[in-house]
Scaffold this active site. Structure first.
Site, PDB file in Angstrom:
ATOM      1  N   PRO A  81       0.824  -1.205   0.000  1.00  0.00           N
ATOM      2  CA  PRO A  81       0.000   0.000   0.000  1.00  0.00           C
ATOM      3  C   PRO A  81       0.860   1.258   0.000  1.00  0.00           C
ATOM      4  O   PRO A  81       2.066   1.206   0.256  1.00  0.00           O
ATOM      5  CB  PRO A  81      -0.823  -0.130   1.286  1.00  0.00           C
ATOM      6  CG  PRO A  81      -0.106  -1.119   2.119  1.00  0.00           C
ATOM      7  CD  PRO A  81       0.643  -2.012   1.211  1.00  0.00           C
ATOM      8  N   GLN A  83       1.452   3.663   1.913  1.00  0.00           N
ATOM      9  CA  GLN A  83       2.241   3.995   3.092  1.00  0.00           C
ATOM     10  C   GLN A  83       2.849   2.743   3.740  1.00  0.00           C
ATOM     11  O   GLN A  83       2.876   2.604   4.958  1.00  0.00           O
ATOM     12  CB  GLN A  83       1.381   4.770   4.097  1.00  0.00           C
ATOM     13  CG  GLN A  83       1.052   6.177   3.651  1.00  0.00           C
ATOM     14  CD  GLN A  83       2.308   7.032   3.497  1.00  0.00           C
ATOM     15  OE1 GLN A  83       3.283   6.877   4.218  1.00  0.00           O
ATOM     16  NE2 GLN A  83       2.274   7.961   2.543  1.00  0.00           N
ATOM     17  N   SER A  84       3.368   1.858   2.923  1.00  0.00           N
ATOM     18  CA  SER A  84       3.924   0.596   3.409  1.00  0.00           C
ATOM     19  C   SER A  84       5.262   0.786   4.120  1.00  0.00           C
ATOM     20  O   SER A  84       6.205   1.349   3.565  1.00  0.00           O
ATOM     21  CB  SER A  84       4.118  -0.363   2.227  1.00  0.00           C
ATOM     22  OG  SER A  84       4.879  -1.486   2.610  1.00  0.00           O
ATOM     23  N   ASN A  85       5.351   0.291   5.361  1.00  0.00           N
ATOM     24  CA  ASN A  85       6.622   0.273   6.086  1.00  0.00           C
ATOM     25  C   ASN A  85       7.603  -0.703   5.463  1.00  0.00           C
ATOM     26  O   ASN A  85       8.808  -0.439   5.393  1.00  0.00           O
ATOM     27  CB  ASN A  85       6.404  -0.105   7.549  1.00  0.00           C
ATOM     28  CG  ASN A  85       5.649   0.949   8.323  1.00  0.00           C
ATOM     29  OD1 ASN A  85       5.918   2.138   8.202  1.00  0.00           O
ATOM     30  ND2 ASN A  85       4.684   0.515   9.112  1.00  0.00           N
ATOM     31  N   VAL A  87       7.870  -1.723   2.363  1.00  0.00           N
ATOM     32  CA  VAL A  87       8.430  -1.211   1.112  1.00  0.00           C
ATOM     33  C   VAL A  87       9.498  -0.159   1.412  1.00  0.00           C
ATOM     34  O   VAL A  87      10.580  -0.151   0.809  1.00  0.00           O
ATOM     35  CB  VAL A  87       7.319  -0.627   0.216  1.00  0.00           C
ATOM     36  CG1 VAL A  87       7.927   0.149  -0.953  1.00  0.00           C
ATOM     37  CG2 VAL A  87       6.425  -1.742  -0.314  1.00  0.00           C
TER      38      VAL A  87
END
Length: 348
Positions: A81, A83-85, A87
């Site tokens: 998504p 706001q992926s941590n 990634v």
């Protein structure tokens, strides 16, 4: 004690200095004293790891990127998504190891603010040098990863596709090892934790902790608060992953169904959607301890811990450890919601 040598067959990239610290939450204890029944509260600072802003995903990425490098991969492919941590930390880890990183980000909420679309983790992905593509949905994410791996192969390069949320049995080895780390810290502190509280998203963090503590012959002490799936699905995913992680470590102890404890009462409208309880927990923790929870994972898990305390679930003198999994960059993406707008926050 589970010998550390069991992890040696699995290639690993070193991404942070260990162990992460454990500190007592004295001001939180003081505020909750009437309902704590003498219990003591501690926090493990997995949010402080140096690389990429820190966070729990680094423990998982050590084993995933270790496998990638052992296979000769030169490019990491990650999806998630906006706001992926995972990634964000994959991009940072790739940069630190001299690997390329290609990222596909999909929408998650209806939040179309500039902060959410281009701030927080999304901004950092680009700052760490990742090539970022906007995707339509989760189905497109799968197609993107396969297409990029195929294209790289045609160019004589090798791409390594990260699992969703950087969670898999192999990734969970990072938190199985964390269980050993905690056991060593317990010995140095002269105590033992009766309850370990953690957020459960893609299941890998809780699965690894369950596997590690099971192999240490300590059962049913990990309490997960689901932020993604409902209780039944989250328990099933966590149990399967914990068992597969244990198998990778050639463990003699089998993870039992009752070793996996999951509560979905703080999931709210769904993954990435704020709840009033999570916002309250985030503010309380920041103002009590000066520490930053993230709005997607740890704020909901800490809200769950506060509920456990208020329901007087803790035994007298119990030692509780909260795993602070990081993700503070997302605070800036949720800035408008966290400013107190009731319309932006769900009831649970």
């Amino acid at each position: 004690m589970l010998p550390a040598s069991r992890f040696e067959p699995h290639p690993r990239a070193r991404l942070f200095e260990r162990p992460t610290s454990i500190q007592r939450m004295l001001r939180v204890e003081a505020a909750l004293a009437p309902v704590l029944n003498g219990a003591r509260l501690f926090v493990k600072r997995d949010d402080v790891m140096g690389l990429g802003g820190g966070g729990s995903k680094l423990r998982k990425l050590e084993f995933l990127l270790g496998e990638a490098m052992a296979s000769g991969a030169d490019t990491i492919i990650a999806t998630g998504p906006r706001q992926s941590n995972s990634v964000r930390l994959a991009a940072a880890a790739a940069a630190s190891l001299g690997l390329r990183c290609e990222v596909g980000l999909r929408p998650l909420t209806t939040n179309d603010s500039i902060d959410y679309q281009d701030g927080g983790n999304a901004f950092l992905d680009t700052l760490f040098g990742a090539t970022v593509m906007a995707l339509q949905d989760a189905v497109a994410a799968t197609a993107f990863a396969e297409e990029r791996r195929s294209a790289l192969d045609s160019d004589g390069r090798l791409g390594y596709v990260l699992p969703p949320g950087a969670s898999s049995p192999r990734a969970s080895l990072g938190y199985a090892q964390c269980a050993l780390e905690i056991a060593d810290q317990e010995q140095a502190m002269g105590l033992q934790f009766d309850r370990v509280v953690v957020a459960n998203g893609s299941a890998g963090t809780q699965a690894g902790l369950v596997a590690g503590f099971t192999l240490l012959r300590r059962r049913a002490i990990v309490h997960g608060f689901s932020v993604l799936a409902d209780k039944q699905a989250s328990r099933a995913n966590t149990l399967a992953m914990a068992r597969d992680c244990t198998a990778l470590l050639a463990g003699e102890e089998e993870v039992r169904a009752d070793d996996v404890i999951v509560d979905d009462s703080h999931r709210g409208p769904g993954y990435g959607h704020l709840t009033r309880q999570a916002v309250d927990a985030l503010n309380f923790f920041a103002r009590s301890e000066g520490l930053l929870l993230d709005p997607v994972y740890s704020a909901k898990a800490f809200a769950g811990l506060l509920d456990q305390a208020k329901r007087r679930e803790f035994d007298r003198g119990e030692n509780i450890l909260f795993i602070m999994t990081g993700g503070a960059p997302a605070l800036f993406a949720y800035r408008e919601s966290l400013s107190g707008s009731p319309a932006a926050v769900g009831s649970r």
